[in-house]
Enzyme design. Structure first.
Site, PDB file in Angstrom:
ATOM      1  N   GLU A 167      20.931 105.211  40.387  1.00 50.51           N
ATOM      2  CA  GLU A 167      22.079 104.768  39.597  1.00 50.51           C
ATOM      3  C   GLU A 167      21.858 103.375  39.024  1.00 50.51           C
ATOM      4  OE1 GLU A 167      25.633 105.176  41.888  1.00 50.51           O
ATOM      5  OE2 GLU A 167      25.688 107.358  41.673  1.00 50.51           O
ATOM      6  N   HIS A 200      31.133 109.407  38.119  1.00 54.00           N
ATOM      7  CA  HIS A 200      31.531 109.748  39.478  1.00 54.00           C
ATOM      8  C   HIS A 200      32.648 110.799  39.524  1.00 54.00           C
ATOM      9  CE1 HIS A 200      29.171 106.162  40.450  1.00 54.00           C
ATOM     10  NE2 HIS A 200      29.118 106.635  41.663  1.00 54.00           N
TER      11      HIS A 200
END
Length: 261
Positions: A167, A200
């Site tokens: 990420e 997310h």
């Protein structure tokens, strides 16, 4: 004759430099594609993996958790290795900043401090969600991941290490880093944080993820070293997992303290 040989050698070096430059420019794109593949690949293997665990005599819930847990481990692990290979082949991947980078110890120190900054930012964001928008505290995403880790302990490696590293490579180096070179720090930070939050897929807590992305982008800008936001992100995920996995023990401990008073 000597001049011709030299000219050919110079031409060869020039072609090699151009080729290396083209590969370097493509590395961020390849890293992004790897991340997308990591997110989508489990879909292809859900059915055969689930059938395998069912065949081992597991009930539906345990088989489903085992399937999700092991697929996360394998896809993130393979994605991490693939990303590292690309980065090792591109020596210029992280050379996107003007000015001097922070020393390694300073970068590590900021990473540790960054964990506390991120955690503080999340607390403020959570309070805003509760007080202004009436959003209940607690993350369904975190709860689901905790259940996977309880069934497949190896998934902890993916959650605490593989995931944060990938990420940070994508959202801080590729998205934020690229935008910061073509726009400005504030726009690059906002866009990268928003994309980080949206990925997310927990939109009720968008503000918490957004605030996290803001702080991590600041840390990268501050030290100009990707290790800084990686350390903060790894520590954050590790802290959350430790707290979640020991929540029952913590609650019992607090109850015992109350009884002693």
């Amino acid at each position: 004759m000597k001049m011709n040989i030299k000219a050919k050698a110079d031409t060869g070096r020039s072609k090699y430099s151009v080729k290396a430059s083209r590969k370097g420019k493509r590395t961020p794109l390849y890293i992004l594609l790897i991340f997308i593949a990591v997110q989508l690949a489990p879909i292809l293997f859900i059915t055969p993996t689930l059938n395998y665990f069912r065949g081992q005599g597991m009930d539906q819930a345990t088989a489903a958790a085992s399937t999700s847990g092991w697929l996360i481990v394998w896809t993130m692990g393979i994605g991490f290795i693939a990303a590292m290979i690309l980065i090792l082949r591109d020596k210029q991947f992280f050379n996107i900043w003007k000015g001097k980078k922070a020393g390694l110890l300073e970068a590590i120190g900021w990473g540790i401090l960054g964990f506390f900054l991120v955690y503080f930012a999340q607390i403020i964001a959570a309070l805003i969600e509760v007080e202004l928008f009436g959003i209940a505290p607690g993350s369904q995403n975190t709860a689901s991941i905790t259940k996977l880790v309880e069934v497949v302990p190896w998934a902890l490696l993916a959650v605490v290490f593989f995931g944060p590293v990938l990420e940070e490579l994508v959202f801080r180096r590729v998205v934020f880093g690229s935008l910061n070179q073509t726009t400005n720090f504030f726009l690059a930070t906002a866009v990268s944080a928003l994309v980080f939050a949206a990925v997310h897929l927990e939109f009720s807590h968008l503000l918490i993820y957004f605030s996290t992305g803001l702080v991590l982008a600041f840390l990268y800008q501050k030290t100009k070293r990707i290790i800084t936001p990686i350390i903060a992100h790894v520590m954050l995920n590790g802290f959350v997992m430790i707290a979640q996995l020991n929540m029952e023990k913590l609650e019992n401990f607090l109850k015992q303290l109350e009884q002693m008073q």
